[in-house]
Design a protein around this motif. Structure first.
Motif, PDB file in Angstrom:
ATOM      1  N   TYR A 137       0.841  -1.191   0.000  1.00 58.85           N
ATOM      2  CA  TYR A 137       0.000   0.000   0.000  1.00 58.85           C
ATOM      3  C   TYR A 137       0.877   1.243   0.000  1.00 58.85           C
ATOM      4  O   TYR A 137       1.861   1.335   0.742  1.00 58.85           O
ATOM      5  CB  TYR A 137      -0.899   0.046   1.236  1.00 58.85           C
ATOM      6  N   VAL A 185      -3.391   4.364  -2.222  1.00 60.27           N
ATOM      7  CA  VAL A 185      -3.345   3.413  -3.343  1.00 60.27           C
ATOM      8  C   VAL A 185      -2.970   2.017  -2.847  1.00 60.27           C
ATOM      9  O   VAL A 185      -2.017   1.859  -2.078  1.00 60.27           O
ATOM     10  CB  VAL A 185      -2.317   3.850  -4.409  1.00 60.27           C
ATOM     11  N   LYS A 186      -3.734   1.023  -3.293  1.00 62.01           N
ATOM     12  CA  LYS A 186      -3.359  -0.379  -3.085  1.00 62.01           C
ATOM     13  C   LYS A 186      -2.652  -0.853  -4.348  1.00 62.01           C
ATOM     14  O   LYS A 186      -3.287  -1.232  -5.328  1.00 62.01           O
ATOM     15  CB  LYS A 186      -4.596  -1.240  -2.828  1.00 62.01           C
ATOM     16  N   ALA A 187      -1.333  -0.821  -4.350  1.00 56.48           N
ATOM     17  CA  ALA A 187      -0.579  -1.242  -5.529  1.00 56.48           C
ATOM     18  C   ALA A 187      -0.647  -2.755  -5.718  1.00 56.48           C
ATOM     19  O   ALA A 187      -0.717  -3.255  -6.845  1.00 56.48           O
ATOM     20  CB  ALA A 187       0.872  -0.794  -5.407  1.00 56.48           C
ATOM     21  N   GLY A 217     -10.818   3.684  -2.856  1.00 54.68           N
ATOM     22  CA  GLY A 217      -9.469   3.439  -3.357  1.00 54.68           C
ATOM     23  C   GLY A 217      -9.421   3.080  -4.830  1.00 54.68           C
ATOM     24  O   GLY A 217      -9.963   3.779  -5.683  1.00 54.68           O
ATOM     25  N   ALA A 218      -8.766   1.948  -5.116  1.00 50.88           N
ATOM     26  CA  ALA A 218      -8.549   1.526  -6.500  1.00 50.88           C
ATOM     27  C   ALA A 218      -9.841   1.130  -7.213  1.00 50.88           C
ATOM     28  O   ALA A 218      -9.867   1.011  -8.442  1.00 50.88           O
ATOM     29  CB  ALA A 218      -7.562   0.362  -6.532  1.00 50.88           C
ATOM     30  N   GLN A 219     -10.932   0.913  -6.462  1.00 49.61           N
ATOM     31  CA  GLN A 219     -12.215   0.569  -7.090  1.00 49.61           C
ATOM     32  C   GLN A 219     -12.806   1.752  -7.858  1.00 49.61           C
ATOM     33  O   GLN A 219     -13.495   1.561  -8.870  1.00 49.61           O
ATOM     34  CB  GLN A 219     -13.229   0.140  -6.023  1.00 49.61           C
ATOM     35  N   LYS A 249     -12.711   2.016 -11.710  1.00 45.02           N
ATOM     36  CA  LYS A 249     -12.974   0.790 -12.448  1.00 45.02           C
ATOM     37  C   LYS A 249     -14.365   0.796 -13.084  1.00 45.02           C
ATOM     38  O   LYS A 249     -15.329   1.315 -12.520  1.00 45.02           O
ATOM     39  CB  LYS A 249     -12.826  -0.434 -11.542  1.00 45.02           C
TER      40      LYS A 249
END
Length: 358
Positions: free
Chosen positions: A13, A17-19, A268-270, A273
Motif C-alpha cells: 500500500y 493506493v493499493k498497488a 481506493g482503486a475501485q 474501475k
C-alpha cells in the motif's frame, strides 16, 4: 516438483493506493511465467518487493520453501534472485567483462584486479550464449539487445542463480532483437539456469513469441465473468498450446462476492474501475440477483458461482484469488468442487453479455 518461489498474500500500500492486494502464486523450477496486466496493475511493484527495493505492507514470500525478507537488492542477489529491469543497469563506459563481474572482479596477489582472467571468464559465458561480441568491448558500443544480454550474462555468471525476472524485456527492442532475446531465454531454460521468468507486460503477440522459442507454462491474466477480454485471443492460444491461465481478480475487487449493499460507495482503486461506476454496479447487482436460484440449486454463494463459472471454461484455467481468512480459503475450495451444468454456465454468460450491451 518442488516450489522455487512462492508469494503468499503479498500486499503493498502507498498513500491512497493499493498497488498490490493479496497476491498469491507459485513459480516452479523450469517454468517460464508471463504476468499479464495493464499499466499500473502492479507487475513492477511485485518485482521490487521480491528484489528488496520495497517492503511488503503484509504477506510473505518463500524461496525453496524458506521464508525470506530482503531489505535490499544486494540481499536478494545473495540468495539467487536477479531482476532485469527495462531501464538497463549497466555502466556504458566499462567493458562487457567489467559489467558482468562488477563488484566481483577476480584479483591477483595483493588484491590487484586480474582483467585478463575476467576477460577469459566472460568469453566462456559469451560462447555459451553464442553471441558475436568481445569481452573487451565497451558496453556503449553494443546494440540495445546486446546490452540487455550483458545484464542476463551478469545474472548467469552467479553460481547461486535461482530466479531471473524480466520487467517488460521487449519494450525497447526491435523484432530481430526480440528473437535474439527469446533464443537466449529458451537456451537458459533448457540448461536449467533459468528457473522462473516473470513480469512481462505481454499481449497475445508476445505470448506467441514465448511459445515460438520454447514452452510457456503459465500466464496470469485478469479474467472474470464481467471481464472476458482474454477470450478473444489469449484463451484460445493457451488452450491450444497447453498453457495454464491463472485468473486474477476473478471477483472484480469484491463486487462479485455478492456482499456489497446497493448503496455501496467504491473506495481506493475501485473508484475508476468500469464495474464500480454507479449504473454498471447496479446492473451487476441485478445480474447477481438472477443467480439466486442457481445458488439454491448448488447450495453455494454468489462468489462460489462467479469462481465456479471461470473454472467451468476449461481445465487449463485456475484461480489466483487473494485469500486472507479460513472462510475465503473454504470458499475457493467449494468453488473448485462445483460441477456447474452446461446450461447454467451458458445462462450466466447470457446475463453477463446482456449487461455489457446496456
Amino acid at each position: 516438483m518442488s516450489s522455487v518461489l512462492e508469494f503468499k498474500n503479498i500486499s503493498k500500500y502507498f498513500p491512497g493506493v493499493k498497488a498490490l492486494d493479496n497476491i498469491c502464486f507459485k513459480a516452479y523450477g523450469g517454468e517460464v511465467l508471463a504476468f499479464l496486466g495493464e499499466n499500473g496493475a502492479g507487475k513492477s511493484t511485485l518485482l521490487k518487493v521480491l528484489n528488496g527495493d520495497y517492503q511488503p505492507t503484509k504477506g510473505e514470500y518463500l524461496l525453496d520453501g524458506v521464508q525470506k525478507h530482503f531489505s535490499s537488492p544486494h540481499e536478494a542477489i545473495q540468495e539467487g534472485i536477479s531482476v532485469i529491469y527495462q531501464e538497463r543497469q549497466i555502466l556504458l563506459e566499462l567493458s562487457v567483462a567489467e559489467n558482468i563481474y562488477l563488484g566481483r572482479m577476480p584479483s591477483k596477489k595483493f588484491g590487484i584486479i586480474d582483467k585478463a582472467k575476467a576477460n577469459q571468464m566472460a568469453q566462456k559465458i559469451i560462447d555459451d550464449f553464442g553471441l558475436p561480441i568481445s569481452p573487451t568491448t565497451k558496453v556503449k558500443d553494443l546494440s540495445i539487445a546486446y546490452q540487455q544480454m550483458v545484464e542476463i550474462m551478469k545474472a548467469y555468471s552467479r553460481e547461486n542463480l535461482k530466479v531471473i525476472c524480466f520487467d517488460e524485456p521487449t519494450a525497447s527492442l526491435s523484432d530481430a532483437e526480440i528473437d535474439s532475446l527469446f533464443e537466449i531465454i529458451a537456451k537458459l531454460k533448457a540448461q536449467g539456469k533459468i528457473k522462473a521468468i516473470g513480469a512481462a507486460n505481454v499481449d497475445i503477440n508476445q505470448i506467441e513469441e514465448y511459445l515460438k522459442w520454447g514452452q510457456l507454462d503459465i500466464v496470469q491474466a485478469k479474467y472474470s465473468i464481467l471481464d472476458r477480454g482474454i477470450e478473444k485471443d489469449i484463451i484460445p492460444c493457451c488452450r491450444e498450446n497447453g498453457v495454464t491461465i491463472q485468473a486474477y481478480s476473478p471477483l472484480e475487487m469484491g463486487l462479485l462476492s455478492g456482499t456489497f449493499p446497493r448503496d455501496y460507495k467504491p473506495v481506493g482503486a475501485q473508484i475508476p474501475k468500469k464495474w464500480f461506476q454507479p449504473d454498471n454496479m447496479q446492473a451487476a447487482m441485478d445480474m447477481m440477483d438472477k443467480w439466486k436460484p442457481l445458488c439454491e440449486k448448488y447450495n453455494c454463494t454468489v462468489a462460489n458461482l462467479a469462481l465456479g463459472w471461470i473454472l467451468a471454461q476449461g481445465d487449463f484455467l485456475n484461480l489466483l484469488s487473494g485469500s486472507t481468512t479460513v472462510e475465503q480459503i473454504e470458499e475457493n475450495v467449494k468453488s473448485a468442487e462445483l460441477e456447474l451444468e452446461a446450461d447454467d454456465v451458458a445462462y450466466m454468460r447470457e446475463l453477463a453479455e446482456a449487461i455489457d450491451k446496456e
